[in-house]
Every structure is written in C-alpha cells, then in structure tokens.
Design an enzyme around this catalytic site. Structure first.
Site, PDB file in Angstrom:
ATOM      1  CD  GLU A   1      -8.257   9.861  12.138  1.00  0.00           C
ATOM      2  OE1 GLU A   1      -8.896   9.169  11.825  1.00  0.00           O
ATOM      3  OE2 GLU A   1      -7.375   9.828  13.356  1.00  0.00           O
TER       4      GLU A   1
ATOM      5  CE  LYS B   1      -8.588   5.398  10.528  1.00  0.00           C
ATOM      6  NZ  LYS B   1      -8.856   6.081  11.849  1.00  0.00           N
TER       7      LYS B   1
ATOM      8  CB  CYS C   1      -5.566   7.454  12.546  1.00  0.00           C
ATOM      9  SG  CYS C   1      -5.676   7.472  14.340  1.00  0.00           S
TER      10      CYS C   1
END
Length: 267
Positions: free
Chosen positions: A44, A116, A156
């Site tokens: 990321e 995301k 994440c």
C-alpha cells in the site's frame, strides 16, 4: 492447474519522492522475477508516502492515464509477470482521492481495479490517523482470475472485516497490500492474516511497508505468505526486501478435503 505457482510480496519503506520509490520497486520486483516469481505484490502507498496526508493529491491519476500506471504496466510487461500494484491515489473529487489497487497481466494489460472499501482511523496518544479525511470509500468487492485460480483483492484495514472475504467466493489466494502502523501491526497483523487464511482455506500474500519513514511514521512490516492451514511460509520482519513462496494446488486441495469447512457453511 496442477503445478505450483511462485508468488512474491515486496516490502518497502516508501518516501515522499516518487522517483525514488519507482527505483526501489523496480529493483525489488526485478529480484523477485530473478527468483522465479510469476505474481508480485507491491505494498500500500508504495509510490508515495508524503510528509502530509494531502501530498498524495498532487500524484492522483485518472482512470486510464498517469505515470504510476505506466510504470506498473511496463514493469509487468518487461518482467513477464502478474503485478498487483499495491495502491496508488486515483482521482475522486476536489477534496478526496480513492486508494486504488490495480492488477496487470504479463502483457502489461490492466485486468482488475479495486478501490479500498474500509478506511482506517486510530487515535491513541500522539498517534492519530483518519483516512476518511482525504480518501473516498470504495464500494465494490473485486477478484480476478490468475492461472492458479481466483485472487481476492483487499487493502490494509480491510483485513479486519471477514465478511469482505466471504463475499469474494472461494479464492486460491487473497492479496493484502498494507501500511499497518507499528502499534496496530505488532498487536494484530499476524493474527489477522493467519485467521483470514484459515477461515477461507486459501493462501494469503501480504505486502507491507516496513520501517521508519521520512515523514516520521513507523510501519510494522512483516510481509508474509501464509498457507491455507494458517502456517507462515515466509516472512520479512523489517526493511526493504521480499518474501517468496509457492501457491501449491495440491496443498490447497488437501486442506479443503481433510477439513471441508467451506462446504459446511450454513450462512
């Protein structure tokens, strides 16, 4: 597919300088390719870890154009591998960007995009993070088909939400590019990665930021490959480098047949 498929996760300590991060990514992906990796995952925020949270706006790209996308497409094509491009900032609005993961095949063609969905916030003492200040929420679960099977895309903070992975269907591999903080990573990173592998009976490949950044942030690192039984195949605690290992279809089949939990689901 009956043969093993070699995958690698790149660990970086990205800086505010995009060209410096390009050089590091190219070097590390090159090393992975030399070791036989056929799919490589970047972490990321690999192209930019700015001094301030809004620095990424200057590097946000449109859906089909930009030097970060061109770099990734060329890298995949030159190294003849599948490249999962961690995340980069993609244009969303005047006040926010999307934190986006793009996937390229060995011909350099983009085959998937994931924005995301879950945005991180954390406040404890001097640590204070709130991605929603600058990032727009994604809304669609995404997977793609690789030669060894379905690959689920996540980023994440998504790791804390098991329902996301159930919505992907049965995957051979889940990828997890991340920039976990040192505080949250030391407490939960390995536990969550192994849990996602165990409950979905698939491989999990996690590519992390791992060290002390120019902006003062410290990330946890510990990029790793976890197998469908929850065993860690390879791990890199801190600093630049890579982890590498095989997606073994026989191992995948053995775990699912000996403990058929996916078939036992009632909900």
């Amino acid at each position: 597919m009956t043969q093993a498929f070699k995958v690698a996760a790149i660990q970086m300590v990205s800086t505010p300088e995009v060209e410096q991060n390009f050089a590091a990514a190219a070097r590390l992906v090159g090393q992975a390719a030399q070791q036989g990796a056929q799919l490589v995952l970047l972490p990321e925020y690999w192209p930019i870890m700015g001094m301030h949270e809004r620095d990424k706006f200057a590097h946000a790209e449109t859906d089909q154009a930009g030097r970060i996308q061109e770099f990734m497409a060329q890298l995949a094509r030159e190294r003849k591998l599948w490249l999962v491009g961690g995340t980069l900032p993609m244009a969303a609005s005047d006040s926010k960007v999307l934190n986006t993961s793009l996937v390229y095949d060995p011909e350099g063609r983009r085959v998937a995009r994931y924005d995301k969905i879950h945005l991180f916030s954390f406040a404890r003492g001097e640590e204070n993070y709130d991605e929603a200040r600058t990032i727009e929420y994604g809304g669609e679960v995404k997977t793609f088909e690789a030669p060894f099977g379905r690959v689920g895309l996540s980023v994440c903070y998504d790791l804390r939400f098991p329902e996301l992975y159930r919505a992907m269907g049965e995957c051979a591999l889940i990828v997890m590019p991340a920039a976990f903080t040192y505080t949250t990573g030391s407490a939960h990173w390995e536990i969550l990665l192994r849990a996602r592998a165990i409950e979905n009976q698939c491989y999990v490949l996690a590519s992390a930021q791992g060290g002390r950044h120019v902006n003062g942030r410290r990330t946890w690192g510990h990029s790793m490959l976890v197998d469908p039984w929850g065993e860690i195949v390879s791990v890199l605690p801190e600093g630049e480098g890579l982890v590498i290992g095989d997606i073994d279809p026989h191992r995948l089949q053995y775990v699912r047949e000996s403990l058929p939990a996916l078939r036992h689901r009632k909900l």
